[in-house]
Design an enzyme around this catalytic site. Sequence first.
Site: not given
Length: 266
Positions: A18, A56, A58, A113, A147, A192, A232
């Site tokens: 992230e 969006y 990452e 992720h 994750d 995770d 997390h």
Amino acid sequence: MDVFVKILSRCDIAVLQEVMDAKGKAVPALVAALNSFDSSGPYNHLTSPLLGRGNYQERYVFIYRTHKTRLLDSYTYEDNHPDRPDVFAREPFIVRFTVPSKALPEVVLIPQHTMPSKAEAEIDALYDVFLNVKSRWNTEDMIFLGDFNADCGFVAKKRWGQIRLRQQPGFHWLIGDKADTTVRESTRCAYDRIVVHGERCLGVVVPGSAQPFDFPKEYGLSEAEALKVSDHYPVEVELNTACRGFQPAGVVLLALAMLSGSGYGI
């Protein structure tokens, strides 16, 4: 920043997810702070391309001690499987490292992720990634970590039997279904995970070392303070790199740090 640095200083190799460092300044600043804090470095880093759909996106970031490990190769998985095209919201960025062990000279790390609504399909498709890495690099020693959103409504218990990464032989899920990898006291979810493949790789895992790292408890943080770092817990595992008959035992610590401090763009 000081909490980020303390967490990362526990690790010989760490993977951050992230990461939204649009200007490219946050990660170098973090690594510089880590090198100033911890004399057991020096640390270096590898950043993936921007991954994701639409606006969006990452990055995955690997941070590693250069005197403990060497980066050998990396690539972004081409998400074009004929039966499951474009299954990943963020394609895996796959990295191969050396390990100071005669039993396991190198290992492949595959962070993922998942998109919560597509978690089942993405976890299942990691088996296709396994086959791709095996064919490309002729190795079966891999660690999947990240994750996975692998709990609390995103993966139904009845669906685990149809997920190949869970059902195919040789995959060892080191973070169990009853673990809690969330910081909020109001939630208890095993989002995770760390999954190991390869008998050589499994053979150097220190028994019982795979677990979430409760950094709020370790550093005396309130829940509100901890949530400014991440919602997390990092998950981590130790690899024993010592040869039998030799002391002391060398250990490589691998960790996934789900860190998203908005003040630093991570």
